[in-house]
Scaffold this active site. Structure first.
Site, PDB file in Angstrom:
ATOM      1  N   LYS A  33       0.835  -1.197   0.000  1.00 54.73           N
ATOM      2  CA  LYS A  33       0.000   0.000   0.000  1.00 54.73           C
ATOM      3  C   LYS A  33       0.876   1.256   0.000  1.00 54.73           C
ATOM      4  O   LYS A  33       2.103   1.182   0.129  1.00 54.73           O
ATOM      5  CB  LYS A  33      -0.916  -0.009   1.228  1.00 54.73           C
ATOM      6  CG  LYS A  33      -0.178  -0.004   2.560  1.00 54.73           C
ATOM      7  CD  LYS A  33      -1.141  -0.092   3.730  1.00 54.73           C
ATOM      8  CE  LYS A  33      -0.375  -0.084   5.050  1.00 54.73           C
ATOM      9  NZ  LYS A  33      -1.281  -0.096   6.210  1.00 54.73           N
ATOM     10  N   TYR A 242      17.376  29.800   9.363  1.00 52.56           N
ATOM     11  CA  TYR A 242      16.241  30.543   9.891  1.00 52.56           C
ATOM     12  C   TYR A 242      16.270  30.604  11.418  1.00 52.56           C
ATOM     13  O   TYR A 242      16.576  29.626  12.099  1.00 52.56           O
ATOM     14  CB  TYR A 242      14.926  29.880   9.469  1.00 52.56           C
ATOM     15  CG  TYR A 242      14.505  30.166   8.053  1.00 52.56           C
ATOM     16  CD1 TYR A 242      14.273  31.467   7.618  1.00 52.56           C
ATOM     17  CD2 TYR A 242      14.310  29.128   7.150  1.00 52.56           C
ATOM     18  CE1 TYR A 242      13.878  31.727   6.318  1.00 52.56           C
ATOM     19  CE2 TYR A 242      13.906  29.374   5.850  1.00 52.56           C
ATOM     20  CZ  TYR A 242      13.683  30.680   5.432  1.00 52.56           C
ATOM     21  OH  TYR A 242      13.282  30.933   4.150  1.00 52.56           O
TER      22      TYR A 242
END
Length: 345
Positions: A33, A242
């Site tokens: 899956k 950042y």
């Protein structure tokens, strides 16, 4: 090339299926899956079919097409979500086997596709998919007369072999299915490792095929190498990335690497994970951003052109431990910008 290289070792994938198959005396299927856990359902199914798998499991009917393309016409493809509204034509055309989860699904399947193969999913205590005992008791006689190919359930705590839930679910599954004469399946990877009483007539490994825990002996399947865009000198006291979250304690060399959280490298790895240049560890400095990482390459004897994140030293479960998640999540989120290549059969 500006994107990372994701290498999928199909030989390791096949070897992991073979190793798990050798631990049982029953049929071993394969769960493919989520696009083969993010690695390409067609190539994964083709490899596992060649290794010997004859039954595959997907989450929804739409996933069946790629598996059928890869594995060919002579395998069974079972659908965990069962027979959903609008799935009838797809189930019929692709020859899928829905694992029916409710009385509504049983009625839908019998009315829309009489005589078409199906299985039944039972809830043995996880409270997620499948019929509970009261619902199953009401429909069991009728359903079994229609000759289901499989009765299955799913363990909630198989990654913790000593958890009492495993014994409770085993007992409940037996209470629901003993005497039916229908083949049964309870064990995924963790259940296989807990021993024969959990194996029944079929097991269906998932994460262990792809190199993940709890199958500690699995061979690594995924390797990820990321290109360096540039390298700069950073002085003591300067910050990187950042938010100024990392400050250089001494002069260092920082490589800017082309990958980020848009590529499945979760922000939770910020200032915590190690990358590799050959045998040299290179710590990530500062925050993971959308497309870029900043990595300390001061210890490298030569300026790197690429750094490795997933390799024989560090797998998806190692990254998951750092990020506070599980290997499944990291594996299935590996991004689409990577140039993917395969090795092995």
């Amino acid at each position: 090339m500006g994107s990372g290289h994701l290498t999928i070792d199909l030989g390791a994938l096949a070897a992991n299926w073979t190793a798990l198959d050798a631990k049982t005396a029953c049929e071993t299927a394969a769960v493919v899956k989520a696009n083969g856990y993010g690695l390409g359902a067609d190539r994964v199914a083709r490899t596992l079919a060649r290794a010997g798998a004859r039954r595959f499991f997907v989450a929804v009917a739409e996933e069946g097409s790629a598996v059928r393309d890869g594995a060919g016409p002579n395998v069974d493809i079972c659908v965990f979500s069962g027979h959903m509204p609008g799935d009838t034509e797809m189930i019929s055309d692709l020859g899928l086997v829905p694992m029916l989860n409710s009385l509504d699904q049983v009625l839908r399947h019998f009315e829309a596709l009489p005589g078409h193969p199906f299985g039944i999913q039972l809830d043995s205590g996880m409270n997620r998919l499948g019929m509970e005992m009261s619902e199953w008791a009401a429909v069991a006689e009728i359903a079994i007369e229609q000759r289901p190919v499989l009765l299955m359930s799913h363990l909630a705590c198989a990654d913790d072999p000593d958890h009492p839930m495993n014994a409770r679910q085993l007992a409940e599954f037996r209470r629901m299915t003993d005497g039916t004469g229908v083949p049964r399946s309870l064990a995924a990877t963790g259940g296989i490792l807990m021993g024969p009483e959990f194996h029944f007539e079929m097991t269906r490994p998932g994460i262990g095929l792809y190199g993940g825990l709890p199958f500690a002996d699995a061979r690594p399947v995924v390797h990820l190498d990321l290109p360096v865009i540039q390298v700069r000198d950073v002085e003591a006291g300067e910050t990187v990335g950042y938010g100024n979250t990392w400050t250089a304690p001494a002069p260092c060399r920082i490589a800017t690497v082309a990958a980020g959280y848009a590529d499945g490298i979760t922000r939770h790895l910020s200032d915590s994970v190690t990358m590799w240049h050959g045998d040299t560890p290179c710590p990530l400095r500062g925050r993971v951003s959308m497309d870029l990482l900043t990595v300390d390459v001061t210890a490298c004897e030569e300026e790197p052109t690429a750094l490795s994140l997933l390799n024989h030293r560090q797998g998806v479960d190692d990254l998951a431990d750092i990020a506070g998640t599980i290997g499944y999540e990291l594996l299935t989120q590996l991004g689409h910008r990577y140039a993917r290549r395969t090795t092995g059969p």
